[in-house]
Write an enzyme that holds these catalytic residues in place. Structure first.
Site, mmCIF file in Angstrom:
data_model
loop_
_atom_site.group_PDB
_atom_site.id
_atom_site.type_symbol
_atom_site.label_atom_id
_atom_site.label_comp_id
_atom_site.label_asym_id
_atom_site.label_seq_id
_atom_site.Cartn_x
_atom_site.Cartn_y
_atom_site.Cartn_z
ATOM 1 N N GLU A 24 0.818 -1.225 0.000
ATOM 2 C CA GLU A 24 0.000 0.000 0.000
ATOM 3 C C GLU A 24 0.844 1.266 0.000
ATOM 4 O O GLU A 24 0.545 2.216 -0.734
ATOM 5 C CB GLU A 24 -0.945 -0.019 1.216
ATOM 6 C CG GLU A 24 -2.160 -0.900 1.069
ATOM 7 C CD GLU A 24 -1.866 -2.385 1.236
ATOM 8 O OE1 GLU A 24 -0.724 -2.720 1.634
ATOM 9 O OE2 GLU A 24 -2.755 -3.207 0.982
ATOM 10 N N HIS A 28 -10.620 -5.777 10.168
ATOM 11 C CA HIS A 28 -11.122 -5.543 8.810
ATOM 12 C C HIS A 28 -12.495 -4.869 8.814
ATOM 13 O O HIS A 28 -13.182 -4.870 7.794
ATOM 14 C CB HIS A 28 -11.225 -6.863 8.052
ATOM 15 C CG HIS A 28 -9.909 -7.445 7.677
ATOM 16 N ND1 HIS A 28 -8.983 -7.850 8.606
ATOM 17 C CD2 HIS A 28 -9.342 -7.683 6.469
ATOM 18 C CE1 HIS A 28 -7.925 -8.332 7.990
ATOM 19 N NE2 HIS A 28 -8.099 -8.228 6.694
#
Length: 338
Positions: free
Chosen positions: A60, A129
């Protein structure tokens, strides 16, 4: 007028913007061959090729940094980060570079970058998450943060974000992807929204309910329930978290005299706290009752379905807060006596 899902509105808007401007390209993990974890980029690799739909390694910080560099050179990258939880891995690039480059270089370079990323709970994805960390980004000057709630708003806000010369965090709630809504026109004809403007999605006179993303839709459901009971609730969908449309919030509360703020993230230091402070500063003399906040329980979101459901804010918890607020003003006395 067409009825589409939130997911379809996003996908069609990306395609429309890529056809409109050849400088727009997509970059992220599994957005090409796999067509995105949530299929937002379905078919776009086949239509536009790998030069404009770039699959990346699981890195990322690396691909967000690459997108920032591309934006500084005149392209308009749209980054997909698989979930907002993974955006924390790119926090330095987003906060220390994308947000600051324009100011640090005296306006000689801008970063027309969009970072799309979903978040939120309710999908049994576990604590790491299922987070709503929009507050992190809303805290940072130099970033714009938007969180649309309907397919039409998602299209209009995504167009605005892609055409904006500043970096924009475009937040999508997982629970909204299959939700449906009407489009006022074809995707190509929808006008870009004004980032920084909230919308009064339902006018009312008795109380203001303020929400964004999923909770803006829950607020509309609650307003429908209240209407059947003779209570007129005004719903304000923030849409943009930074910049924040304080004027619309204050004007609404001045009309109704009380407010409840609904958010999916944690209560402490949350967006709701900022809204409550805004009302305190701008509408204190008009308040008939304290501002109430409805938010997620202050725990890492459990995996177990029953515990996850109990931790998340719901229509029932929002309805309870609204009724308690109205009782505090005395406006529900007659209703209770029936």
């Amino acid at each position: 007028m067409a009825t589409v899902t939130y997911r379809q509105a996003l996908r069609d808007t990306l395609r429309s913007e890529m056809l409109r401007d050849e400088n727009v390209f997509l970059i992220g993990e599994e957005i090409g061959l796999f067509e995105g974890s949530y299929k937002i980029t379905e078919g776009l690799l086949k239509e536009f090729g790998p030069r404009r739909v770039r699959d990346t390694p699981i890195a990322e910080e690396g691909f967000v940094g690459a997108a920032i560099g591309a934006a500084m050179l005149g392209l308009r990258p749209v980054v997909e980060i698989m979930t907002i939880n993974f955006s924390l891995l790119a926090l330095d690039q987003i906060v220390n570079h994308a947000a600051k480059i324009y100011g640090m270089f005296g306006g000689q370079a801008s970063v027309p970058l969009v970072i799309r990323t979903p978040g939120g709970g309710g999908q049994q994805l576990g604590a790491t998450h299922s987070q709503n960390v929009e507050l992190f980004y809303s805290f940072i000057p130099g970033l714009k943060v938007v969180a649309p709630s309907t397919p039409a708003e998602a299209s209009a806000m995504l167009k605005a974000a892609i055409r904006d010369d500043d970096p924009v965090l475009f937040l999508e709630n997982l629970a909204l992807y299959n939700s449906r809504g009407d489009l006022p026109a074809g995707i190509d004809e929808i006008e870009p929204a004004e980032i920084g403007r909230a919308a009064v999605t339902r006018p009312g006179t008795d109380i203001t309910i303020i929400g964004y993303s999923r909770m803006a839709r829950v607020a509309s459901e609650v307003a429908e329930t209240l209407a059947a009971e003779g209570i007129s609730a005004e719903v304000v969908d923030l849409r943009s978290l930074r910049p924040l449309d304080r004027e619309t919030v204050v004007e609404s509360v001045r009309r109704t005299g009380c407010a409840v703020v609904a958010e999916d993230d944690w209560l402490t230091y949350g967006i709701g706290a900022e809204i409550a402070a805004t009302i305190q500063e701008g509408a204190f003399d008009w308040l008939d009752a304290p501002v109430r906040r409805v938010a997620m329980a202050e725990v890492p979101l459990p995996y177990a379905k029953s515990l996850e459901t109990a931790a998340l804010p719901s229509a029932e918890s929002l309805l309870t807060a609204v009724r308690d607020t109205l009782r505090a003003t005395g406006r529900l006395v007659l209703e209770d006596a029936r």
